[in-house]
Design a protein around this motif. Structure first.
Motif, short mmCIF file in Angstrom:
data_model
loop_
_atom_site.label_atom_id
_atom_site.label_comp_id
_atom_site.label_asym_id
_atom_site.label_seq_id
_atom_site.Cartn_x
_atom_site.Cartn_y
_atom_site.Cartn_z
N ILE A 170 -24.79 37.40 48.35
CA ILE A 170 -23.76 38.00 47.25
C ILE A 170 -22.92 37.02 46.74
N ARG A 171 -23.21 36.88 45.45
CA ARG A 171 -22.45 35.52 44.92
C ARG A 171 -21.10 35.95 44.17
N GLN A 172 -20.94 37.34 43.64
CA GLN A 172 -19.91 37.77 42.83
C GLN A 172 -19.78 38.97 43.14
N MET A 173 -18.33 39.52 43.18
CA MET A 173 -18.26 40.87 43.05
C MET A 173 -16.84 41.23 42.16
N HIS A 174 -17.22 41.96 41.07
CA HIS A 174 -16.10 42.12 40.08
C HIS A 174 -15.79 43.92 40.28
N VAL A 175 -14.42 44.18 40.13
CA VAL A 175 -14.02 45.67 40.20
C VAL A 175 -12.98 45.83 39.06
N ARG A 176 -13.28 46.74 38.25
CA ARG A 176 -12.58 47.06 37.13
C ARG A 176 -11.98 48.81 37.14
N THR A 177 -10.96 48.93 37.05
CA THR A 177 -10.56 50.10 37.57
C THR A 177 -9.82 50.92 36.19
N GLU A 178 -10.28 52.01 35.99
CA GLU A 178 -10.01 53.08 34.81
C GLU A 178 -9.66 54.33 35.18
N ASN A 179 -8.57 54.92 34.52
CA ASN A 179 -8.13 56.08 34.64
C ASN A 179 -8.62 56.94 33.28
N ASP A 180 -9.05 58.21 33.81
CA ASP A 180 -9.53 58.91 32.61
C ASP A 180 -8.64 59.70 31.97
N GLY A 181 -7.18 59.58 32.26
CA GLY A 181 -6.16 60.00 31.47
C GLY A 181 -5.67 61.34 32.05
N THR A 182 -6.55 61.77 33.28
CA THR A 182 -6.03 62.94 33.88
C THR A 182 -5.54 62.73 35.35
N GLY A 183 -5.44 61.31 35.47
CA GLY A 183 -5.11 60.67 36.90
C GLY A 183 -6.23 60.55 37.72
N ARG A 184 -7.51 60.85 37.20
CA ARG A 184 -8.96 60.34 38.06
C ARG A 184 -9.11 59.13 37.86
N TRP A 185 -9.31 58.37 38.97
CA TRP A 185 -9.65 56.86 38.82
C TRP A 185 -11.37 56.65 38.71
N MET A 186 -11.67 55.65 38.14
CA MET A 186 -13.14 55.31 38.33
C MET A 186 -13.15 53.99 38.68
N ALA A 187 -14.06 53.38 39.62
CA ALA A 187 -13.96 51.85 39.82
C ALA A 187 -15.27 51.52 39.38
N HIS A 188 -15.20 50.54 38.49
CA HIS A 188 -16.52 49.97 37.80
C HIS A 188 -16.94 48.87 38.85
N PHE A 273 -8.59 45.17 45.75
CA PHE A 273 -8.14 45.35 44.38
C PHE A 273 -7.06 46.58 44.44
N GLY A 274 -6.72 46.93 43.25
CA GLY A 274 -5.77 47.78 42.97
C GLY A 274 -5.99 48.82 42.02
N PHE A 275 -5.47 50.15 41.91
CA PHE A 275 -6.01 51.09 40.76
C PHE A 275 -4.79 50.76 39.78
N ARG A 276 -5.23 50.15 38.83
CA ARG A 276 -4.23 50.18 37.90
C ARG A 276 -4.86 49.65 36.46
N GLU A 277 -4.25 50.11 35.34
CA GLU A 277 -4.72 49.40 34.04
C GLU A 277 -3.60 49.01 33.06
N ILE A 278 -3.90 47.88 32.56
CA ILE A 278 -2.94 47.10 31.74
C ILE A 278 -3.47 47.61 30.27
N VAL A 279 -2.30 47.99 29.51
CA VAL A 279 -2.96 48.41 28.14
C VAL A 279 -1.72 47.78 27.04
#
Ligand code: ADA
Length: 578
Positions: A170-188, A273-279
């Motif tokens: 396993i060479r690499q693992m990236h996680v991106r977190t996204e909030n759907d606006g209703t407080g539910r989180w998705m980890a890509h 990682f942490g669940f957070r979005e920067i906008v």
């Protein structure tokens, strides 16, 4: 049998993997830190051939009194026991590395502040020698490490790790977190797996997210990879009931990828990682919907005893002081930092402006044909390796370079394009000193300036800042973007005081910082400030003018971390609600 294991008995005494990151990144893959012990250092500078030193590594050779002023090549060596597929990971060698295993060159790398690796397939089982020739000399081939307002030390300055790999890796693992606006989180999740063998292989890949060993979500995947190939697995995991990463409550989660071949453990990789979005929204940066207000410090990795090779304890002490000041952010001037420092910022809720390596290059230096490829390589390595850190809220590039020229503009544009291709989740910026003649302010997401009224310029801070702000808003494409002061400060020599409070006294530094910080933080158009700088740092000999002690003396603590008068002034302001 004991010796066959890379881990060996040392593991029982001290989990050495913890010296590379602050948590274990593998349970299945066998790893062993090769640093954290004495290596042999031999010099070859023409006159000193063959002189050997026993040095605790990681280190800068400048820490050895004989070599305090040495610039050139040094050969670091150690030995290790291993066989089969081996991966060697170097977290940082300053500044050019040529690596040999058993006298055979296996990899080279330029630039001190990002890691690199090499995989050796089918190594004979037994004892092998590892030799790293580090070179910190200046030449045209070195476009980023130049004589500068900080020192380019020499040495194996960050940890080295030996890993034993099976066929699949396993060479690499990236996680991106996204909030759907209703407080539910998705980890890509994006995972890259390599097949090191010469036949097609099938495996099961388990991905799971947990907190304190309690599983949040997971999935199983059947994969197959052609001989010698790499595949990318992309999965979206919806995560219920998770806590957000915020500055006051920096909740962290673990993500694990485990590979099994015919039910047998093959490889794994764990990251945090942490669940957070920067906008970016108008003139604000929002962290999980709330505007970010920066009370920060710029920090060089520099210490009188360790050079740039600070041990974990010394980094942690800096963070203790940074927290004590009431600061909430660090700018990693002017290069990517040791990952353990970022790990600790993740845990402490400290936001990081992580910066690519480049300081103060004029147009001519940027035209060096080595410059653009080297800068782009550092950007690539920095983002690939630090992508998952929740503390990093912005990528910075090209501090005080030629953003007033057409050629410089091309470099800024190319580097921002590269960053945006690699990471869509964070804004990017650069710290400019081109007051009223910067032609690049359309390019970044955040407009940032380094300003020194009360130090280099005897102008009242408010007047200077208002004038700059108006110019940005009225006459540049930077209008309406978030606006940040990425440096302000004044020189103060530790222990130097006089009744007239002249420049270079501790009193004057405290006075200047008070004026600078209060005016900047009172400006409602400005989202915050970074002090130049946290601690005094050593500079290259060539930069002696205006640099008493061959140091940059604008630290609010000196190089030994002794508080100057300004420390309490900054603390009072940063801890207030301003
Ligand atoms: C610059 C630069 C820093 C430091 C500072 C100073 O703005 O970005 O590296 O040199 O000024 O002390 O003048």
């Amino acid at each position: 049998e004991m010796q066959r294991s890379l881990v060996g008995s040392e593991m029982c005494i001290r989990d050495r993997v913890h010296m590379i990151r602050v948590f274990s990144t593998h349970n299945i893959r066998e790893c062993k830190e090769l640093t954290g012990r004495i290596w042999n250092l031999r010099l070859f500078n023409g006159t000193d051939d063959g002189k050997n030193y026993s040095v605790f590594t990681p280190c800068c050779w400048e820490s050895i009194p004989d070599l305090a002023a040495y610039r050139g090549k040094g050969e670091f060596s150690t030995s290790f026991y291993a066989g089969g597929n081996i991966r060697l990971e170097f977290k940082g060698v300053s500044h050019t590395a040529t690596v040999y295993v058993d006298d055979c060159e296996v990899v080279t790398h330029y630039n001190a502040y990002t890691g690199f690796d090499v995989i050796l397939k089918g190594l004979d089982e037994g004892i092998h020698t590892l030799t790293v020739v580090a070179d910190n000399s200046f030449s045209k081939q070195s476009a980023l490490h130049i004589p500068n307002d900080y020192k380019s030390y020499g040495g194996v300055t960050r940890p080295v790790v030996l890993e034993k790999l099976n066929d699949l890796y396993i060479r690499q693992m990236h996680v991106r977190t996204e909030n759907d606006g209703t407080g539910r989180w998705m980890a890509h999740v994006e995972i890259k797996v390599q097949n090191l063998s010469d036949r097609k292989q099938a495996a099961e890949l388990f991905i799971s997210i947990d907190k304190d060993k309690e599983k949040i979500v997971g999935c199983e995947n059947e994969i197959s990879i052609e001989a010698g190939q790499e595949i990318t697995i992309v999965r979206d995991l919806s995560c219920h009931g998770v806590s957000e990463w915020t500055q006051s409550s920096p909740e962290l989660y673990m993500i694990n990828a485990e590979l099994y071949v015919n039910g047998k453990a093959e490889d794994d990789l764990t990251d945090r990682f942490g669940f957070r979005e920067i906008v970016v929204e108008g003139s604000k940066i929002l962290l999980n919907g709330k505007p970010v207000r920066i009370k920060g410090v710029c920090r060089h990795e520099d210490h009188p005893q360790y050079g740039c090779a600070l041990p974990c304890e010394a980094m942690a002490y800096d963070l203790t002081l940074i927290k004590d000041l009431g600061a909430n952010s660090v700018r990693t001037t002017h290069y990517p930092n040791d990952e353990r420092f970022l790990d600790m910022c993740d845990e402490m809720g400290i936001l990081v402006w992580e910066e690519n390596h480049a300081r103060g290059l004029n147009e001519e230096s940027m035209m060096n044909p080595f410059f653009e490829p080297q800068a782009e390589q550092v950007i690539t390595e920095m983002i690939e390796s630090h992508y998952n850190h929740p503390c990093i809220y912005i990528w910075g590039i090209l501090n005080e370079c030629a953003s007033e020229t057409e050629y410089g503009r091309k470099c800024y544009a190319a580097q921002f394009e590269l960053i945006r291709k690699m990471d869509t989740t964070r804004p990017c910026s650069f710290a400019s000193c081109r007051i009223k003649n910067d032609i690049c302010l359309d390019l970044p997401d955040v407009v940032s300036f380094n300003i020194y009224p009360q130090w280099y310029l005897d102008i009242p801070v408010k007047e200077y800042l208002d004038d700059l702000y108006e110019w940005i808003q009225d006459d540049t494409p930077g209008t309406g973007k978030p606006f940040l002061i990425t440096e302000t400060g004044a020189g103060g020599l530790y222990g130097y005081r006089n009744p007239e409070h002249s420049k270079w006294t501790e009193e004057y530094q405290a006075y200047a910082l008070e004026k600078q910080l209060t005016s900047i933080l009172a400006n409602s158009g400005c989202m915050g400030v970074y002090i130049w700088q946290f601690c005094d740092n050593r500079v290259s000999e060539e930069c002696f003018a205006g640099r008493p002690r061959t140091m940059n003396n604008k630290g609010i603590v000196d190089e030994f971390r002794r508080h100057k008068l300004s420390y309490d002034v900054v603390k009072r302001i940063y801890q207030s609600d301003i």
